[in-house]
Design an enzyme around this catalytic site. Structure first.
Site, PDB file in Angstrom:
ATOM      1  N   PRO A   1       0.811  -1.213   0.000  1.00  0.00           N
ATOM      2  CA  PRO A   1       0.000   0.000   0.000  1.00  0.00           C
ATOM      3  C   PRO A   1       0.843   1.262   0.000  1.00  0.00           C
ATOM      4  CG  PRO A   1      -0.049  -1.047   2.148  1.00  0.00           C
ATOM      5  CD  PRO A   1       0.701  -1.962   1.248  1.00  0.00           C
ATOM      6  N   GLU A   2       0.613   2.107  -0.967  1.00  0.00           N
ATOM      7  CA  GLU A   2       1.235   3.421  -0.978  1.00  0.00           C
ATOM      8  C   GLU A   2       0.167   4.426  -0.564  1.00  0.00           C
ATOM      9  OE1 GLU A   2       4.262   4.697  -3.252  1.00  0.00           O
ATOM     10  OE2 GLU A   2       4.716   2.838  -4.289  1.00  0.00           O
TER      11      GLU A   2
END
Length: 275
Positions: free
Chosen positions: A2-3
């Site tokens: 996840p960014e």
DNA sequence: AGTGTCGCCTGAATGC
DNA sequence: TGCATTCAGGCGACAC
């Protein structure tokens, strides 16, 4: 992995489904993720209402009705899943945290690699918390602008890719979006920061903002239509121009995309387009 | 002070 | 086939 856009999307999804729910009890199945859970972690969650959902950098912030914030970082492999039934959890060996609500639903945190973390902080102490005290501006705010970035980069000798991933310079730009943004700007990831012209920095900032906004919009629309039995809110397949495309053809010039190592991390770029 | 490296962790992919 | 090695990555801690 996840960014920032994924964290933003997950935050919105949790807010939609969990706002104002009251915790009946919480369970942790091990003493730590990347760091130890704080003392009295489960006791401090019991009977609390979830009043607001926010994000700073890649941290999820869940506000409780007792003046505290539950801080959660997903690390590399952290996932939140909401279950509406009354079955017993955990069911998977990597289900490390289970939060049950008074309406019978549950929020389960699963994290295979345990690079995530959770902590508490008082609401008015957030900016002083050790994880937040040295954080740079959010990329989607006015504070992240050409003057700001130019003044930081003009004396730096490290490479530009490393710089835009540095949370002391700007937060929320991970390996994928660093590679993609530099490709769109036609800037080589190996360039020394002090060689980047002001006009290039201006473009880089615009591209980073645009890339993150597009990914958030994409994630949001994906989430809206998301139908899955277990209610998983996860990661969304975006189309990348260079990331993960080593030896494939550049979409612009058909040259081979190269992969190099920078600070121990893979960098993907087009050696012809990016100078 | 600025910069680069290491370690945490699991499981998929690769190597011999 | 099967065991060993490599790789992925955010980010704090550490070394130089």
């Amino acid at each position: 992995m996840p960014e920032l856009p994924e964290v933003e999307t997950i935050k919105n999804g949790l807010a939609n489904k969990l706002h104002n729910k009251i915790i009946s009890d919480a369970v942790i199945n091990r003493p730590n993720l990347r760091t130890f859970f704080p003392d009295n972690f489960t006791e401090n969650l019991k009977d609390k209402k979830l009043t607001a959902f926010k994000r700073r950098s890649k941290y999820l912030l869940i506000e409780l009705d007792n003046d505290y914030i539950l801080i959660s970082h997903l690390g590399m492999s952290g996932k939140f899943t909401i279950f509406s039934d009354n079955e017993d959890y955990p069911k998977d060996k990597h289900d490390h945290v289970v939060i049950n609500f008074t309406d019978g639903s549950s929020l389960v945190y699963n994290d295979i690699r345990r690079f995530g973390l959770m902590d508490f902080v008082q609401k008015n102490e957030l900016e002083k918390h050790k994880l937040f005290v040295n954080l740079a501006p959010e990329p989607l705010t006015q504070d992240f602008n050409t003057d700001y970035l130019y003044n930081i980069l003009k004396n730096k000798k490290t490479n530009i890719k490393n710089a835009i991933m540095d949370s002391h310079i700007v937060v929320g730009v991970g390996n994928i979006y660093a590679c993609e943004s530099l490709f769109k700007c036609k800037i080589s990831p190996t360039r020394s920061c002090n060689t980047i012209k002001s006009s290039e920095i201006s473009k880089l900032i615009d591209i980073i903002k645009e890339t993150l906004k597009e990914a958030i919009a994409s994630g949001g629309s994906t989430l809206k239509d998301y139908r899955k039995e277990d209610g998983t809110m996860g990661y969304f397949q975006h189309s990348f121009k260079v990331y993960g495309r080593e030896k494939e053809k550049c979409t612009i010039c058909s040259s081979k995309i190269e992969r190099i190592k920078q600070q121990g991390r893979s960098t993907f770029f087009c050696p012809e387009c990016q100078k």
